[in-house]
Motif scaffolding. Structure first.
Motif, PDB file in Angstrom:
ATOM      1  N   VAL A  55      82.836 -13.167 -65.836  1.00 53.50           N
ATOM      2  CA  VAL A  55      82.891 -12.121 -64.390  1.00 53.50           C
ATOM      3  C   VAL A  55      82.953 -13.183 -63.354  1.00 53.50           C
ATOM      4  CG1 VAL A  55      81.819 -10.504 -62.959  1.00 53.50           C
ATOM      5  CG2 VAL A  55      81.953 -10.089 -65.443  1.00 53.50           C
ATOM      6  N   LYS A  56      82.193 -13.969 -63.238  1.00 54.21           N
ATOM      7  CA  LYS A  56      82.186 -14.789 -61.979  1.00 54.21           C
ATOM      8  C   LYS A  56      83.503 -15.851 -62.043  1.00 54.21           C
ATOM      9  CE  LYS A  56      80.389 -17.300 -58.518  1.00 54.21           C
ATOM     10  NZ  LYS A  56      80.534 -16.580 -57.196  1.00 54.21           N
ATOM     11  N   ALA A  57      83.904 -16.082 -63.254  1.00 52.94           N
ATOM     12  CA  ALA A  57      85.212 -17.085 -62.938  1.00 52.94           C
ATOM     13  C   ALA A  57      86.432 -16.277 -62.531  1.00 52.94           C
ATOM     14  CB  ALA A  57      85.556 -17.348 -64.433  1.00 52.94           C
ATOM     15  N   ILE A  58      86.408 -14.914 -63.026  1.00 53.19           N
ATOM     16  CA  ILE A  58      87.507 -14.178 -62.418  1.00 53.19           C
ATOM     17  C   ILE A  58      87.299 -13.858 -60.784  1.00 53.19           C
ATOM     18  CG2 ILE A  58      88.405 -11.571 -62.294  1.00 53.19           C
ATOM     19  CD1 ILE A  58      87.822 -11.669 -65.463  1.00 53.19           C
ATOM     20  N   GLU A  59      86.194 -13.777 -60.589  1.00 60.68           N
ATOM     21  CA  GLU A  59      85.826 -13.472 -59.141  1.00 60.68           C
ATOM     22  C   GLU A  59      86.290 -14.491 -58.372  1.00 60.68           C
ATOM     23  OE1 GLU A  59      81.810 -10.635 -58.998  1.00 60.68           O
ATOM     24  OE2 GLU A  59      81.615 -12.682 -59.151  1.00 60.68           O
ATOM     25  N   VAL A  60      86.020 -15.779 -58.794  1.00 59.48           N
ATOM     26  CA  VAL A  60      86.521 -17.066 -57.995  1.00 59.48           C
ATOM     27  C   VAL A  60      87.883 -17.119 -58.317  1.00 59.48           C
ATOM     28  CG1 VAL A  60      86.591 -19.551 -58.566  1.00 59.48           C
ATOM     29  CG2 VAL A  60      84.130 -18.528 -58.812  1.00 59.48           C
ATOM     30  N   LEU A  61      88.767 -16.898 -59.411  1.00 62.17           N
ATOM     31  CA  LEU A  61      89.944 -16.988 -59.235  1.00 62.17           C
ATOM     32  C   LEU A  61      90.709 -16.130 -58.171  1.00 62.17           C
ATOM     33  CD1 LEU A  61      92.857 -17.703 -60.457  1.00 62.17           C
ATOM     34  CD2 LEU A  61      92.385 -15.723 -62.341  1.00 62.17           C
ATOM     35  N   ARG A  62      90.190 -14.884 -58.095  1.00 61.52           N
ATOM     36  CA  ARG A  62      90.701 -13.864 -57.067  1.00 61.52           C
ATOM     37  C   ARG A  62      90.689 -14.432 -55.758  1.00 61.52           C
ATOM     38  NH1 ARG A  62      92.995  -8.402 -58.359  1.00 61.52           N
ATOM     39  NH2 ARG A  62      94.512  -9.588 -56.939  1.00 61.52           N
ATOM     40  N   GLU A  63      89.433 -14.978 -55.395  1.00 63.05           N
ATOM     41  CA  GLU A  63      89.166 -15.845 -54.063  1.00 63.05           C
ATOM     42  C   GLU A  63      90.199 -16.870 -53.642  1.00 63.05           C
ATOM     43  OE1 GLU A  63      85.089 -16.946 -54.317  1.00 63.05           O
ATOM     44  OE2 GLU A  63      84.344 -15.038 -54.345  1.00 63.05           O
ATOM     45  N   LYS A  64      90.443 -17.522 -54.978  1.00 63.61           N
ATOM     46  CA  LYS A  64      91.383 -18.668 -54.644  1.00 63.61           C
ATOM     47  C   LYS A  64      92.797 -18.114 -54.498  1.00 63.61           C
ATOM     48  CE  LYS A  64      88.722 -22.209 -57.177  1.00 63.61           C
ATOM     49  NZ  LYS A  64      88.936 -23.191 -58.219  1.00 63.61           N
ATOM     50  N   GLU A  65      93.013 -17.069 -55.244  1.00 64.55           N
ATOM     51  CA  GLU A  65      94.388 -16.509 -54.991  1.00 64.55           C
ATOM     52  C   GLU A  65      94.558 -15.932 -53.677  1.00 64.55           C
ATOM     53  OE1 GLU A  65      96.877 -12.643 -57.068  1.00 64.55           O
ATOM     54  OE2 GLU A  65      94.364 -12.772 -57.053  1.00 64.55           O
ATOM     55  N   ARG A  66      93.392 -15.360 -53.103  1.00 62.88           N
ATOM     56  CA  ARG A  66      93.780 -15.065 -51.805  1.00 62.88           C
ATOM     57  C   ARG A  66      94.025 -16.124 -50.708  1.00 62.88           C
ATOM     58  NH1 ARG A  66      89.808 -11.067 -53.345  1.00 62.88           N
ATOM     59  NH2 ARG A  66      87.949 -12.495 -52.950  1.00 62.88           N
ATOM     60  N   ALA A  67      93.419 -17.202 -50.860  1.00 60.55           N
ATOM     61  CA  ALA A  67      93.765 -18.331 -50.077  1.00 60.55           C
ATOM     62  C   ALA A  67      94.831 -18.903 -50.188  1.00 60.55           C
ATOM     63  CB  ALA A  67      92.467 -19.348 -50.130  1.00 60.55           C
ATOM     64  N   ALA A  68      95.444 -18.746 -51.262  1.00 65.44           N
ATOM     65  CA  ALA A  68      96.693 -19.447 -51.792  1.00 65.44           C
ATOM     66  C   ALA A  68      97.797 -19.072 -50.897  1.00 65.44           C
ATOM     67  CB  ALA A  68      96.996 -19.368 -53.251  1.00 65.44           C
ATOM     68  N   PRO A  69      99.000 -20.103 -50.882  1.00 65.07           N
ATOM     69  CA  PRO A  69     100.236 -19.799 -50.208  1.00 65.07           C
ATOM     70  C   PRO A  69     100.828 -18.568 -50.913  1.00 65.07           C
ATOM     71  CG  PRO A  69      99.882 -22.257 -50.678  1.00 65.07           C
ATOM     72  CD  PRO A  69      98.909 -21.501 -51.198  1.00 65.07           C
ATOM     73  N   LYS A  70     101.678 -17.828 -50.167  1.00 66.21           N
ATOM     74  CA  LYS A  70     102.325 -16.596 -50.835  1.00 66.21           C
ATOM     75  C   LYS A  70     103.956 -16.670 -50.737  1.00 66.21           C
ATOM     76  CE  LYS A  70      98.265 -14.555 -51.320  1.00 66.21           C
ATOM     77  NZ  LYS A  70      97.353 -15.505 -50.572  1.00 66.21           N
ATOM     78  N   VAL A  71     104.296 -16.401 -52.048  1.00 63.16           N
ATOM     79  CA  VAL A  71     105.810 -16.621 -52.011  1.00 63.16           C
ATOM     80  C   VAL A  71     106.333 -15.392 -52.687  1.00 63.16           C
ATOM     81  CG1 VAL A  71     105.537 -19.241 -52.189  1.00 63.16           C
ATOM     82  CG2 VAL A  71     105.563 -17.790 -54.360  1.00 63.16           C
ATOM     83  N   PRO A  72     107.897 -15.179 -52.726  1.00 57.95           N
ATOM     84  CA  PRO A  72     108.343 -14.084 -53.496  1.00 57.95           C
ATOM     85  C   PRO A  72     108.086 -14.391 -54.910  1.00 57.95           C
ATOM     86  CG  PRO A  72     109.815 -14.713 -51.698  1.00 57.95           C
ATOM     87  CD  PRO A  72     108.595 -15.672 -51.819  1.00 57.95           C
ATOM     88  N   SER A  73     107.299 -13.412 -55.775  1.00 54.33           N
ATOM     89  CA  SER A  73     106.903 -13.515 -56.992  1.00 54.33           C
ATOM     90  C   SER A  73     107.089 -12.100 -57.864  1.00 54.33           C
ATOM     91  CB  SER A  73     105.478 -13.673 -56.972  1.00 54.33           C
ATOM     92  OG  SER A  73     105.102 -14.871 -56.326  1.00 54.33           O
ATOM     93  N   HIS A  74     107.380 -12.384 -58.904  1.00 51.81           N
ATOM     94  CA  HIS A  74     107.505 -11.252 -60.025  1.00 51.81           C
ATOM     95  C   HIS A  74     106.294 -10.369 -60.341  1.00 51.81           C
ATOM     96  CE1 HIS A  74     108.167  -8.964 -63.721  1.00 51.81           C
ATOM     97  NE2 HIS A  74     109.553  -9.015 -63.734  1.00 51.81           N
ATOM     98  N   CYS A  75     105.190 -11.110 -60.565  1.00 50.42           N
ATOM     99  CA  CYS A  75     103.983 -10.716 -60.600  1.00 50.42           C
ATOM    100  C   CYS A  75     103.419  -9.758 -61.822  1.00 50.42           C
ATOM    101  CB  CYS A  75     103.275  -9.792 -59.347  1.00 50.42           C
ATOM    102  SG  CYS A  75     103.049 -10.698 -58.079  1.00 50.42           S
TER     103      CYS A  75
END
Length: 375
Positions: free
Chosen positions: A198-218
């Motif tokens: 659970v903590k690892a997923i929380e950390v991933l989502r925090e890093k995702e929010r801070a990451a550069p955003k580009v056009p993505s399929h998702c």
């Protein structure tokens, strides 16, 4: 009832009765194609209502009726339209979908050109014809998508994708829980009771929010690839948005990681050491899992090499976030398969264990996947 789709040679099913959806033929007529010839119709499996077949005008078309809550359907329609805007400005070798024909926004319908003679990527994966050359082309195509900056791209949907949901990892709403299969209950318990995960997923989502955003399929999966001769397309652009590029990179790697786990109980690639029906001890699972990964993960390396050819400059944390998203992809596939299961199989639990390892220690797992610096 299963039917054979001779043109595309992919699994297809009996479509919904068009008498219930008169807007489908009306859309095709407005597009100048004429109504469907009903005896040619099939319906590729999916969460939406779909029709694929010949029209009275002699062409072939694929029509999708988006289903779900109205706000979600409207958001998916907007993202589809945004992707078509993006696609029109990209080079021909960038990742793209089948040719867009038109839409009926009021009826929640979208129409595309039917891709003649295509096989989907999952079939190529299973019969081992999804090779390194194709993986490299996919990497370059996704890289070009991520590099695209079409006019107005800053206004694309930039909302975060819904999964992995940190909220659901802390508690499932009762109406949702009441519709779970027992396999889904087991899947969520497996994750919710694992504090480190659970903590690892929380950390991933925090890093995702801070990451550069580009056009993505998702929402990338190999079964969305349609490969014919020297061309390939990718379908299902309803989750398209500005997002962390690690999602698409990790999803592609996660597909091959998942395939490696599924192959533990098959003799694919075993050569003379055919796999017999033996008890799958923990040691045997680990040993065979490593063997299968060593056989398939070179495709991820070719993908990464192609990606970096067109994106030589990426943010510093991309490889580690992509590794974590590859781990999440295995857990996501676990939940998808558990929807129809009474219990989790040993192989599904093995996949969850590998996904967990990638999420908890992406810095250690990245090299295994082949996410290394290239020159």
């Amino acid at each position: 009832m299963a039917v054979k789709n001779a043109a595309a040679e992919i699994p297809a099913y009996k479509p919904r009765d068009l008498d219930e959806y008169p807007a489908v033929d009306a859309l095709l007529e407005r597009l100048g194609l004429g109504p469907y010839l009903r005896d040619t119709l099939s319906a590729p499996v999916g969460r939406n209502d779909c029709w694929a077949g010949e029209t009275a005008g002699g062409g072939k078309a694929f029509v999708k009726h988006l289903v779900g809550p109205e706000p979600d359907v409207k958001a998916r329609m907007r993202r589809l339209k945004a992707f078509e805007q993006c696609s029109a400005a990209m080079p021909s070798s960038a990742l793209r979908g089948p040719r867009f024909l038109g839409f009926d926004e009021e009826a929640d319908l979208v129409a595309f050109e039917y891709v003649e003679g295509a096989r989907n990527g999952a079939e190529l994966m299973v019969d081992e014809t999804f090779d390194g050359a194709l993986a490299g082309r996919v990497g370059r195509a996704i890289g070009l998508l991520h590099e695209a900056r079409p006019p107005g791209w800053e206004d694309f949907d930039a909302s975060p994708p819904s999964q992995p949901s940190v909220r659901l990892l802390h508690g499932i709403p009762l109406p949702m829980f009441e519709n779970f299969s027992f396999g889904e209950v087991q899947s969520w318990q497996l994750m919710q009771q694992d504090e480190q995960l659970v903590k690892a997923i929380e950390v991933l989502r925090e890093k995702e929010r801070a990451a550069p955003k580009v056009p993505s399929h998702c929402d990338l999966r190999v079964d969305q690839f349609l490969v014919s001769d020297e061309e390939f397309h990718v379908t299902d652009w309803e989750e398209f948005r500005l997002a962390d590029p690690a999602r698409d990179v990790g999803a592609f790697a996660g597909e091959w990681l998942y395939r490696s786990v599924l192959d533990i109980v098959t003799d694919r690639g075993d050569g003379d050491n055919a796999f017999l029906d033996v008890e799958l001890t923990h040691e045997i699972v680990i040993e065979r899992g490593v063997q299968k990964m060593e056989r398939l993960l070179p495709l991820v390396r070719e993908f990464w090499r192609g990606y970096r050819e067109v994106r030589p400059v990426v943010d510093e944390g991309l490889a580690h976030r992509a590794t974590a998203f590859a781990g999440w992809h295995l857990l996501d596939r676990l939940m998808a398969s558990s929807q129809k299961s009474a219990r989790l199989s040993g192989i599904e639990r093995a996949a969850a264990g590998i996904g967990r390892a990638a999420l908890l220690t992406p810095h250690k797992f990245a090299a295994t996947l082949g996410f290394e610096e290239t020159t």
